[in-house]
Design a protein around this motif. Sequence first.
Motif, PDB file in Angstrom:
ATOM      1  N   THR A   1      11.574  -3.649  -1.489  1.00 47.59           N
ATOM      2  CA  THR A   1      12.906  -3.038  -1.554  1.00 47.59           C
ATOM      3  C   THR A   1      12.928  -1.681  -0.869  1.00 47.59           C
ATOM      4  N   TYR A   2      11.921  -0.862  -1.133  1.00 45.72           N
ATOM      5  CA  TYR A   2      11.935   0.523  -0.664  1.00 45.72           C
ATOM      6  C   TYR A   2      10.847   0.764   0.385  1.00 45.72           C
ATOM      7  N   PRO A   3      11.174   1.526   1.436  1.00 49.83           N
ATOM      8  CA  PRO A   3      10.119   1.979   2.356  1.00 49.83           C
ATOM      9  C   PRO A   3       9.214   2.988   1.650  1.00 49.83           C
ATOM     10  N   VAL A   4       8.110   3.312   2.287  1.00 50.54           N
ATOM     11  CA  VAL A   4       7.139   4.213   1.672  1.00 50.54           C
ATOM     12  C   VAL A   4       6.812   5.363   2.623  1.00 50.54           C
ATOM     13  N   LEU A   5       6.885   6.571   2.099  1.00 53.34           N
ATOM     14  CA  LEU A   5       6.462   7.762   2.837  1.00 53.34           C
ATOM     15  C   LEU A   5       5.081   8.109   2.307  1.00 53.34           C
ATOM     16  N   PHE A   6       4.082   7.889   3.131  1.00 52.36           N
ATOM     17  CA  PHE A   6       2.703   7.973   2.690  1.00 52.36           C
ATOM     18  C   PHE A   6       2.059   9.255   3.209  1.00 52.36           C
ATOM     19  N   LYS A   7       1.649  10.149   2.290  1.00 49.06           N
ATOM     20  CA  LYS A   7       1.028  11.418   2.700  1.00 49.06           C
ATOM     21  C   LYS A   7      -0.450  11.195   3.002  1.00 49.06           C
ATOM     22  N   ARG A   8      -0.920  11.779   4.090  1.00 49.92           N
ATOM     23  CA  ARG A   8      -2.361  11.710   4.379  1.00 49.92           C
ATOM     24  C   ARG A   8      -3.130  12.410   3.267  1.00 49.92           C
ATOM     25  N   GLY A   9      -4.358  12.035   3.083  1.00 50.18           N
ATOM     26  CA  GLY A   9      -5.196  12.719   2.098  1.00 50.18           C
ATOM     27  C   GLY A   9      -5.589  14.089   2.610  1.00 50.18           C
TER      28      GLY A   9
END
Length: 368
Positions: free
Chosen positions: A219-227
Amino acid sequence: MILILKPNVDKESTEYHQLLHYLENFSDIEYRVHDVQGSEVRLTEVYLIGNTHELSRDYMVGLPTVDRVVLVSEAYRILGRHEDDGRPTSFEYNGLKFGQETFHVLAGLCAVDTRDHVEIMMKALRDNGQVCTRMGAYKPRTNPYSFQGHGKVCLPFVFELAGKYDIKVIAMEVTHESHVDEITEALELTGQPTGVILQIGTRNTQNFELLKAVGRQLTYPVLFKRGFGITLDESLHAAEYLASEGNRMVILALRGMKTQMGNPPRNLVDFAHVPVVKRLTRMPVCIDPSHSVGSRDRALDGLLDVMHATAQGVIAGANMVLVDFHPAPDRALVDGPQALRMNELELFLRDTTIVRDAYFDRCALIKA
Ligand code: PEP
Ligand code: MN
């Protein structure tokens, strides 16, 4: 190996089943079918894992449902770029396009505190022609006694106000899979007035079970932060967890790195990785200058350090900017010292436009 099928392939057709029957002949090859629904066509990709050199590429290309065969390297199978790939570098969500060519600013509150502050923020965004924001409801904090965010309690008023001010997308961090259900319930309760991009914070970059759970929902896109303390390669592998579970609407966010070098900035700005991530993967790249710089310090030329860091990412082709603003930074419950003030919003947006235009000029120059 990836098979890209012809657009809008009919999964009930004998032609489609002819392909599946062929693949089922090979007991040590596993396949996974992924659909990507665009505004006009549905694209189907078949991911093949195992001893794929047993397969006949010529035979598969000759099948009526197969458009082309892409050979993938081991790394980042789904989100990576591979030779002769041609797979999309964008996706659509809630009427907006997010891709390696597009540009959006997501200015907003690091953490939701009061309804008034949310309303002031959203009204300012609407008045400045913005349709995206950031709003933290679930905050991962270093200190267990610090404010942890209002959680699901604030979601209904945040979503209602987003609808009132025509905000189409809110980036909101989740730290547990149950938060996704809480967001869905609150959106249903309020009549779907807006959309949400689920943010995975830097502290959860390698929380693989959370990544799998968030990757399973489409349903939702994902904003993925780098480690902030691992290699870029490790972060990209972690992002691939989301896609491997089915969700490839993934944006990679650079947010600065912890180093031994000391402050300022709070985290060493890593926006030289913008073009690198775009070259290695098909993900749009977001920059977060607020969590990189960590202050409202002003340079001698009059520009804020946050504006300088933003420019570094945007001049390198960043596709999104996630930036902290607050109507009263002194009273913010989280990250007040780095939040820009409301009277700096217009200036910030204008400065960002100057730099985005300069990026296009640079691209034109190199092509000429
Ligand atoms: C945030 O964006 O609010 C946040 C906590 O960021 P990060 O995970 O990059 O520290
Ligand atoms: Mn923050």
